[in-house]
Write a protein that holds these residues in place. Structure first.
Motif, PDB file in Angstrom:
ATOM      1  N   VAL A 286      71.599 -17.715 -24.164  1.00 33.77           N
ATOM      2  CA  VAL A 286      71.816 -18.959 -24.918  1.00 33.77           C
ATOM      3  C   VAL A 286      72.451 -20.016 -24.010  1.00 33.77           C
ATOM      4  O   VAL A 286      72.064 -21.187 -24.036  1.00 33.77           O
ATOM      5  CB  VAL A 286      72.671 -18.696 -26.179  1.00 33.77           C
ATOM      6  CG1 VAL A 286      73.058 -20.004 -26.857  1.00 33.77           C
ATOM      7  CG2 VAL A 286      71.914 -17.806 -27.156  1.00 33.77           C
ATOM      8  N   ALA A 287      73.408 -19.577 -23.167  1.00 32.85           N
ATOM      9  CA  ALA A 287      74.024 -20.515 -22.224  1.00 32.85           C
ATOM     10  C   ALA A 287      72.969 -21.059 -21.248  1.00 32.85           C
ATOM     11  O   ALA A 287      72.941 -22.254 -20.949  1.00 32.85           O
ATOM     12  CB  ALA A 287      75.156 -19.829 -21.465  1.00 32.85           C
ATOM     13  N   ASP A 288      72.095 -20.177 -20.777  1.00 30.68           N
ATOM     14  CA  ASP A 288      71.017 -20.614 -19.881  1.00 30.68           C
ATOM     15  C   ASP A 288      70.102 -21.622 -20.565  1.00 30.68           C
ATOM     16  O   ASP A 288      69.590 -22.548 -19.920  1.00 30.68           O
ATOM     17  CB  ASP A 288      70.162 -19.412 -19.440  1.00 30.68           C
ATOM     18  CG  ASP A 288      70.889 -18.540 -18.437  1.00 30.68           C
ATOM     19  OD1 ASP A 288      71.946 -18.973 -17.932  1.00 30.68           O
ATOM     20  OD2 ASP A 288      70.412 -17.420 -18.175  1.00 30.68           O
ATOM     21  N   ALA A 289      69.877 -21.423 -21.863  1.00 32.47           N
ATOM     22  CA  ALA A 289      69.008 -22.345 -22.595  1.00 32.47           C
ATOM     23  C   ALA A 289      69.603 -23.752 -22.579  1.00 32.47           C
ATOM     24  O   ALA A 289      68.908 -24.725 -22.268  1.00 32.47           O
ATOM     25  CB  ALA A 289      68.806 -21.868 -24.032  1.00 32.47           C
ATOM     26  N   SER A 290      70.889 -23.857 -22.864  1.00 33.07           N
ATOM     27  CA  SER A 290      71.478 -25.200 -22.892  1.00 33.07           C
ATOM     28  C   SER A 290      71.430 -25.812 -21.500  1.00 33.07           C
ATOM     29  O   SER A 290      71.233 -27.013 -21.343  1.00 33.07           O
ATOM     30  CB  SER A 290      72.905 -25.176 -23.438  1.00 33.07           C
ATOM     31  OG  SER A 290      73.782 -24.584 -22.523  1.00 33.07           O
ATOM     32  N   CYS A 291      71.551 -24.984 -20.468  1.00 31.43           N
ATOM     33  CA  CYS A 291      71.481 -25.498 -19.100  1.00 31.43           C
ATOM     34  C   CYS A 291      70.073 -25.987 -18.776  1.00 31.43           C
ATOM     35  O   CYS A 291      69.878 -27.102 -18.294  1.00 31.43           O
ATOM     36  CB  CYS A 291      71.922 -24.409 -18.123  1.00 31.43           C
ATOM     37  SG  CYS A 291      71.710 -24.921 -16.414  1.00 31.43           S
ATOM     38  N   ALA A 292      69.068 -25.166 -19.053  1.00 35.09           N
ATOM     39  CA  ALA A 292      67.685 -25.545 -18.710  1.00 35.09           C
ATOM     40  C   ALA A 292      67.254 -26.778 -19.495  1.00 35.09           C
ATOM     41  O   ALA A 292      66.644 -27.703 -18.943  1.00 35.09           O
ATOM     42  CB  ALA A 292      66.741 -24.372 -18.981  1.00 35.09           C
ATOM     43  N   LEU A 293      67.591 -26.796 -20.775  1.00 33.84           N
ATOM     44  CA  LEU A 293      67.182 -27.939 -21.587  1.00 33.84           C
ATOM     45  C   LEU A 293      67.888 -29.214 -21.124  1.00 33.84           C
ATOM     46  O   LEU A 293      67.273 -30.281 -21.035  1.00 33.84           O
ATOM     47  CB  LEU A 293      67.477 -27.655 -23.069  1.00 33.84           C
ATOM     48  CG  LEU A 293      66.999 -28.724 -24.063  1.00 33.84           C
ATOM     49  CD1 LEU A 293      65.507 -29.003 -23.901  1.00 33.84           C
ATOM     50  CD2 LEU A 293      67.279 -28.283 -25.504  1.00 33.84           C
ATOM     51  N   SER A 294      69.166 -29.083 -20.788  1.00 35.92           N
ATOM     52  CA  SER A 294      69.896 -30.283 -20.365  1.00 35.92           C
ATOM     53  C   SER A 294      69.366 -30.811 -19.028  1.00 35.92           C
ATOM     54  O   SER A 294      69.391 -32.018 -18.783  1.00 35.92           O
ATOM     55  CB  SER A 294      71.399 -29.986 -20.271  1.00 35.92           C
ATOM     56  OG  SER A 294      71.649 -28.915 -19.381  1.00 35.92           O
ATOM     57  N   ARG A 295      68.880 -29.927 -18.169  1.00 39.47           N
ATOM     58  CA  ARG A 295      68.265 -30.396 -16.919  1.00 39.47           C
ATOM     59  C   ARG A 295      67.018 -31.217 -17.215  1.00 39.47           C
ATOM     60  O   ARG A 295      66.834 -32.315 -16.671  1.00 39.47           O
ATOM     61  CB  ARG A 295      67.857 -29.209 -16.044  1.00 39.47           C
ATOM     62  CG  ARG A 295      68.996 -28.576 -15.307  1.00 39.47           C
ATOM     63  CD  ARG A 295      68.571 -27.265 -14.685  1.00 39.47           C
ATOM     64  NE  ARG A 295      67.819 -27.446 -13.445  1.00 39.47           N
ATOM     65  CZ  ARG A 295      67.531 -26.455 -12.616  1.00 39.47           C
ATOM     66  NH1 ARG A 295      67.939 -25.224 -12.881  1.00 39.47           N
ATOM     67  NH2 ARG A 295      66.860 -26.683 -11.513  1.00 39.47           N
ATOM     68  N   ALA A 296      66.170 -30.675 -18.067  1.00 40.51           N
ATOM     69  CA  ALA A 296      64.924 -31.385 -18.397  1.00 40.51           C
ATOM     70  C   ALA A 296      65.240 -32.715 -19.070  1.00 40.51           C
ATOM     71  O   ALA A 296      64.611 -33.744 -18.767  1.00 40.51           O
ATOM     72  CB  ALA A 296      64.054 -30.518 -19.307  1.00 40.51           C
ATOM     73  N   VAL A 297      66.220 -32.704 -19.962  1.00 38.92           N
ATOM     74  CA  VAL A 297      66.586 -33.924 -20.685  1.00 38.92           C
ATOM     75  C   VAL A 297      67.171 -34.961 -19.719  1.00 38.92           C
ATOM     76  O   VAL A 297      66.927 -36.161 -19.863  1.00 38.92           O
ATOM     77  CB  VAL A 297      67.574 -33.595 -21.819  1.00 38.92           C
ATOM     78  CG1 VAL A 297      68.208 -34.853 -22.372  1.00 38.92           C
ATOM     79  CG2 VAL A 297      66.872 -32.830 -22.940  1.00 38.92           C
ATOM     80  N   THR A 298      67.916 -34.508 -18.726  1.00 42.40           N
ATOM     81  CA  THR A 298      68.450 -35.431 -17.724  1.00 42.40           C
ATOM     82  C   THR A 298      67.317 -36.162 -17.013  1.00 42.40           C
ATOM     83  O   THR A 298      67.335 -37.396 -16.864  1.00 42.40           O
ATOM     84  CB  THR A 298      69.296 -34.670 -16.681  1.00 42.40           C
ATOM     85  OG1 THR A 298      70.346 -33.977 -17.363  1.00 42.40           O
ATOM     86  CG2 THR A 298      69.900 -35.621 -15.660  1.00 42.40           C
ATOM     87  N   ILE A 299      66.326 -35.395 -16.600  1.00 44.10           N
ATOM     88  CA  ILE A 299      65.191 -35.984 -15.882  1.00 44.10           C
ATOM     89  C   ILE A 299      64.460 -36.977 -16.774  1.00 44.10           C
ATOM     90  O   ILE A 299      64.212 -38.131 -16.390  1.00 44.10           O
ATOM     91  CB  ILE A 299      64.231 -34.865 -15.402  1.00 44.10           C
ATOM     92  CG1 ILE A 299      64.945 -33.934 -14.403  1.00 44.10           C
ATOM     93  CG2 ILE A 299      62.966 -35.471 -14.788  1.00 44.10           C
ATOM     94  CD1 ILE A 299      64.191 -32.635 -14.117  1.00 44.10           C
ATOM     95  N   ALA A 300      64.143 -36.560 -17.996  1.00 45.09           N
ATOM     96  CA  ALA A 300      63.357 -37.421 -18.889  1.00 45.09           C
ATOM     97  C   ALA A 300      64.145 -38.660 -19.309  1.00 45.09           C
ATOM     98  O   ALA A 300      63.584 -39.748 -19.433  1.00 45.09           O
ATOM     99  CB  ALA A 300      62.905 -36.632 -20.124  1.00 45.09           C
ATOM    100  N   THR A 301      65.448 -38.501 -19.504  1.00 50.00           N
ATOM    101  CA  THR A 301      66.255 -39.650 -19.928  1.00 50.00           C
ATOM    102  C   THR A 301      66.374 -40.672 -18.809  1.00 50.00           C
ATOM    103  O   THR A 301      66.141 -41.870 -19.010  1.00 50.00           O
ATOM    104  CB  THR A 301      67.657 -39.179 -20.356  1.00 50.00           C
ATOM    105  OG1 THR A 301      67.525 -38.242 -21.430  1.00 50.00           O
ATOM    106  CG2 THR A 301      68.519 -40.351 -20.816  1.00 50.00           C
ATOM    107  N   ARG A 302      66.717 -40.205 -17.612  1.00 51.26           N
ATOM    108  CA  ARG A 302      66.847 -41.162 -16.506  1.00 51.26           C
ATOM    109  C   ARG A 302      65.529 -41.862 -16.232  1.00 51.26           C
ATOM    110  O   ARG A 302      65.483 -43.079 -16.067  1.00 51.26           O
ATOM    111  CB  ARG A 302      67.367 -40.448 -15.253  1.00 51.26           C
ATOM    112  CG  ARG A 302      68.836 -40.058 -15.391  1.00 51.26           C
ATOM    113  CD  ARG A 302      69.378 -39.446 -14.105  1.00 51.26           C
ATOM    114  NE  ARG A 302      70.773 -39.068 -14.265  1.00 51.26           N
ATOM    115  CZ  ARG A 302      71.395 -38.158 -13.510  1.00 51.26           C
ATOM    116  NH1 ARG A 302      70.728 -37.547 -12.536  1.00 51.26           N
ATOM    117  NH2 ARG A 302      72.657 -37.875 -13.723  1.00 51.26           N
ATOM    118  N   TYR A 303      64.441 -41.082 -16.200  1.00 50.56           N
ATOM    119  CA  TYR A 303      63.165 -41.727 -15.876  1.00 50.56           C
ATOM    120  C   TYR A 303      62.713 -42.652 -17.008  1.00 50.56           C
ATOM    121  O   TYR A 303      62.095 -43.696 -16.753  1.00 50.56           O
ATOM    122  CB  TYR A 303      62.088 -40.683 -15.558  1.00 50.56           C
ATOM    123  CG  TYR A 303      60.791 -41.327 -15.125  1.00 50.56           C
ATOM    124  CD1 TYR A 303      60.771 -42.291 -14.120  1.00 50.56           C
ATOM    125  CD2 TYR A 303      59.578 -40.989 -15.728  1.00 50.56           C
ATOM    126  CE1 TYR A 303      59.589 -42.910 -13.738  1.00 50.56           C
ATOM    127  CE2 TYR A 303      58.398 -41.593 -15.350  1.00 50.56           C
ATOM    128  CZ  TYR A 303      58.403 -42.558 -14.354  1.00 50.56           C
ATOM    129  OH  TYR A 303      57.230 -43.167 -13.981  1.00 50.56           O
TER     130      TYR A 303
END
Lengths: 661, 661
Positions: A286-303
């Motif tokens: 579950v901790a890994d899920a929040s990490c992986a999702l937050s990485r993807a969201v960081t990329i999509a939000t900045r771009y």
């Protein structure tokens, strides 16, 4: 130059304080911050060419990185915690993950004190490297169906490990294919012709001198997996045994033993300890899920803040993509989900400690509930994260399809989480079984505990109706909780009612399994929502931090409410009008979060190295970086491509009939 | 030996007749069958190692295959139709796709007779190879925002093609990176300082002698894309111009011209012709969707019949995974969708012909409706197909993650369809705009046509309520159509009502865009459902064929009804009880389709070569093939992996401090 500076100026909260909230504590933040920068600044850990490497080259480079990481850990005298963070930030699946994450824990959890004393020091120094050989070609989910046999030979006091069929070949274990010298091998114990179920055995696989497989052992890599780079850095393996003999004391005997004279007996260590381990493993997932999702969201939000498309007025710049409500409606719920999964993960850590303490006191009462809830949360968070990463990739438009966006690899490396450690659908059926049992016991006076305690309010929930009258009413936590509780209870009760129509309950369970899965999802979503709301009851310092989290929490539950509108309406808890008000409130929250979006992903504190994405780079200077990266592709090594003279020129020159093809 | 023979014996319909239905006609079936086998049996077209090749090797092999395919087409004197099928079954993205699919059609559609006479013969013989250079680094969806300039120089009677900014670099065009000698380049026409919008120009990019870029041209490959093999066989390119001059007659001048003295004028060719082309292209995309989805479904269905897990009784075999209702509930709607998309694709072919005939008669009346409907169907089918392929992959458990399952590559190669030729969300907003316009004109006496004609019944639909009383009532097409029509009308009207509250309509459209997208989806799903139902009104020969299609049609619409239950309930057309009955009927249809599932995917008539999947192989002999394939991975070239001596042994021998890392 910071191309996102304007966005950062808009933030209405203290980003540094939010970083602490995200990390879990100031200490955790400081360790992560320091180690992630250490990795990012070390050229030995570069990963920008990973997706271009052919398999052998890729794998060799991973071996190098694993050794180099080990060396750095020693040279820098890193603590256990720091070492673990370093391996995390190196961000490349390797045999060491299984060695530290599965082989060592298996010996610790299932080995006797004597076995631990013998094997752990070797493993700690990596004098041996181990893997976890459970899954077979023909058996994944159904562990009890494993076919590998371990037959006790009383003559020699040995077990004979054997692969009787092709489908009994071990298949998938990471680190097995090319590296591991040892494995914890799961096999069907046979003593004197009698079967005693599945047990773990420490088996040496390769010579410690020349690394060749030992006699009777056939071992190799199972081949390419989804994605560029991704899990192809890992040597997932195939393994067959032809009557391989190991001493009796290499069966892991903490819970059950085989004596010298071939007697099988149980120790007094409770078997339920296994569930404690499962809670632990799933908490990390579950901790890994929040990490992986937050990485993807960081990329999509900045771009999305960098990218502009349409809406230019009077020759001015076009509209930032993040300002489109369609973009917000896909992106912000994922941003909110990343935070939601973070907090439910934190709560799972608490649950694990609670369960462990109870087990030590031989209190098994909370186990079924803890087991159902961790199984469900593993399923819910990994499914949402895998889908969310792919959604983030699509939110980046065409450029998200480039490996240099980082998103294809993030997806490919993450998505197996939906399948391993329990297939997500199988897990939801386990949750459903637990729910049905709880419903059936409601009349018995047994009080539902923990995450299922809302079932105790069943009479109230079955009859209550939502009282929302205006959009803002949807900001009241009590209102929201009751809505999710009522939905979950009503779906569970409806399933139980339909099940009762079947004379054979197992047949009914099979026939209605799709509905049962939906009821399980409703239960799990309630848990995530309620833990997010609980988090907001805590004291959270920092200007504006709590307000942002409240907005995200609102987005999370209102987005779920809209997505599963059918459930809420079908159970008649809501009116269509109230559902529409929820949607109005959701839109209002998007507007509230919009100016804070970039700062909210900055709060994850990921380095550009860890993100591994040009689209997500901190300074937003996307296009020159994309352009420069393109030229590094091997195809650009030469202006005229290999194959031109053989296969293109003859075509252009109408000389194909003489060409050698 | 056929391990799926038992499954095939269960089929209750004539598979050979279903193959004809799927292919569209006996003739189409015969051509496809013959050509697919020709490709499958030719070792020159093997693709089983594709996912293991490094980029350069992969690309070179694609160049070989493209040349070889061209040679076979000539040697065998294949017709145009056969040649096109051959390229399709070779199943490897290559520069030829763009040459034949975009470059040639662009000249045909936008070139004058004279231009066609000059350029088409060169292209037909492949004496030149062309690409379609539209998309730029900074502009995809918004074509009007392209930055490349084409400035007319009256002195020399030339256009000067130039890339004024980094973001104006052409980016993505397939075949551009390493192969194309020419391109149709889209640029902003400037005459005497005045802008005249975006136009196409034929520009030579590389020397026909040595393949080097011409002076002023910078060109290369944009790098690795998502997936193994997949679109990495294609040289998607980057292209910059530094004041490159081309003769005036290389502007494509069918619709607008620039005269010798620099006058810009329109011809009398109607600009609406462009829409005809868009209908054509999107029709092929919908057809591709049914093909890609049916491939994935074939793999998942066959492997679900082979794979067994749990449920062994008395030591007998375990349960076939396909017998689990949770599996059916995910798989069968996708099987039904593949058929649904096939039939709506057939209807789009009809629509294209109809539109073309009308355009030739200067009848533009059906264009807006045809445009909205093709845009919407492109979006709906590609989204569902990309998600469906990934779902099929997950339905195969862990083994679906192996490249040898074929599914990772199928997903990676398919998913850009969600983005190219119109981003799926942008397209749905176009549909929504059309819906809002239609609603606003309802009072005006203008009668809605074609797929939107149901809006003419608005008064009836707004008031009617579903009359279903028992599960079987959901098998009545008229009942189903009214439900989907009522839902679509009510959602559109609700959006229109909310829009009317805004003083600025564009602001309202932006604010409510997420709801508008949902209304558009409801409209598009209605189209697919109604075309499937229409198909079943036709005479369909063959024992049991029509009955199977009726079951699949039922699964398709009942699955949609359940998935979007919230819409149907929110618009108060259905009661929760009626929605539950729909779900009961859906389950009954799963049971009906189950014995026919393998035969229904056999009906697609795909060769093992085309499927490219061990899990989906026709004979179901999955495990030995998986096992054999594993050993072909390059990592298994040596027993001891490269890197062992440098990076593993020093670790095991505790000599890391002296190792060179």
């Amino acid at each position: 130059m910071d191309y996102l500076a304007d966005e950062r100026k808009k933030a209405e909260f203290d980003v540094d304080e939010m970083k602490i909230v995200w990390a879990g504590s100031r200490h955790a933040f400081e360790v992560s911050d320091r180690i992630s920068k250490l990795v990012a600044n070390d050229p030995g850990f570069r990963k920008d060419t990973r997706t271009m490497l052919a398999r052998k080259e890729l794998f060799k480079n991973t071996l190098r990185k694993a050794a180099y990481a080990w060396k750095r850990i020693h040279d820098l005298h890193l603590s256990e915690e720091e070492a673990s963070r370093l391996r995390f930030y190196v961000d490349e699946p390797a045999y060491t993950d299984l060695h530290w994450g599965m082989f060592v824990p298996a010996i610790k959890g299932q080995g006797t004190d004597e076995q631990q004393k013998k094997w752990l020091p070797l493993a700690y120094k990596m004098q041996i490297i181990g893997c976890y050989a459970q899954t077979e070609l023909g058996h994944g989910s159904n562990v009890q169906g494993l076919e590998t046999t371990a037959t006790f030979d009383p003559q020699t006091d040995e077990f004979v490990i054997h692969s009787p069929t092709l489908t009994s070949s071990k298949w998938w274990p990471g680190g097995l294919g090319k590296v591991s010298t040892h494995g914890v091998v799961y096999a069907r114990l046979i003593i004197n012709g009698e079967e005693h179920g599945i047990h773990g055995f420490i088996v040496q696989l390769r010579s410690l001198e020349d690394h060749l497989p030992l006699p009777g052992v056939t071992v190799g890599d199972i081949g390419m997996k989804f994605g560029n780079g991704a899990y192809n850095t890992m040597d997932n393996g195939v393994l067959r045994f032809d009557h391989v003999r190991i001493p009796r004391n290499q069966m892991l005997m903490r819970v059950s033993q085989v004596t010298r004279d071939g007697k099988y007996k149980q120790s007094d260590v409770p078997r339920q300890l296994v569930y404690g381990t499962m809670v632990y493993v799933r908490q990390t997932i579950v901790a890994d899920a929040s990490c992986a999702l937050s990485r993807a969201v960081t990329i999509a939000t900045r771009y999305s803040a960098v990218r502009r498309q349409f809406g230019s007025q009077n020759g001015g710049p076009e509209t930032q993509v993040i300002d489109y409500k369609t973009q917000q409606n896909r992106l912000f719920p994922l941003l909110a989900s990343a935070y939601a999964f973070k907090f439910v993960g934190e709560w799972l850590t608490w649950l694990y400690n609670d369960v462990t303490q109870r087990l030590q006191a031989s209190d098994f009462s909370t186990l079924p509930e803890a087991h159902a809830c961790t199984a469900g949360l593993k399923s819910l968070t990994t499914t949402a994260t895998a889908d969310g990463i792919e959604e983030c990739r699509k939110l980046c438009g065409g450029h998200g399809y480039l490996c240099s966006s980082g998103l294809p690899e993030l997806f490919a490396v993450y998505v197996p989480a939906c399948t391993y450690e329990g297939d997500n659908t199988v897990l939801l059926l386990q949750v459903a079984r637990f729910l049905m049992k709880t419903v059936s016991q409601l009349g018995s006076g047994k009080k539902p505990l923990g995450t299922i305690s809302y079932m105790g309010k069943i009479e109230h929930l079955m009859q209550s109706r939502c009282t929302v009258q205006k959009a803002e009413d949807w900001l009241k936590p009590s209102q929201v909780l009751e809505a999710f509780e009522a939905r979950a209870v009503k779906m569970a009760v409806s399933c139980a009612k339909n099940l009762s129509k079947f004379t054979n309950p197992e047949e009914g369970f099979a026939e209605l399994s799709a509905d049962l899965v939906e009821a399980a999802v409703a239960h799990c979503q309630l848990i995530v929502v309620s833990k997010f709301i609980d988090k907001l009851q805590q004291d959270i310092p920092g200007k504006g931090v709590k307000q942002q989290l409240e907005a995200l929490c609102g987005i999370y539950y209102l987005y779920l409410l809209h997505k599963h509108q059918g459930d809420f309406l079908a159970t008649s808890y809501l009116t269509p009008k109230q559902a529409a008000l929820a949607n109005d409130q959701l839109r209002a929250l998007y507007t509230k979060v919009r100016p804070n979006a970039v700062a909210l992903v900055d709060s994850f504190n990921y380095t550009d190295h860890f993100l591994g994405s040009i689209l997500g780079c901190y300074d937003g200077n996307v296009y020159p970086k994309l352009y420069d990266a393109a030229w590094k592709d091997p195809l650009n090594d030469s202006v005229v491509p290999e194959g031109y003279h053989e296969y293109v020129r003859p075509l252009l020159k109408q000389q194909l009939h003489t060409a050698k093809l």
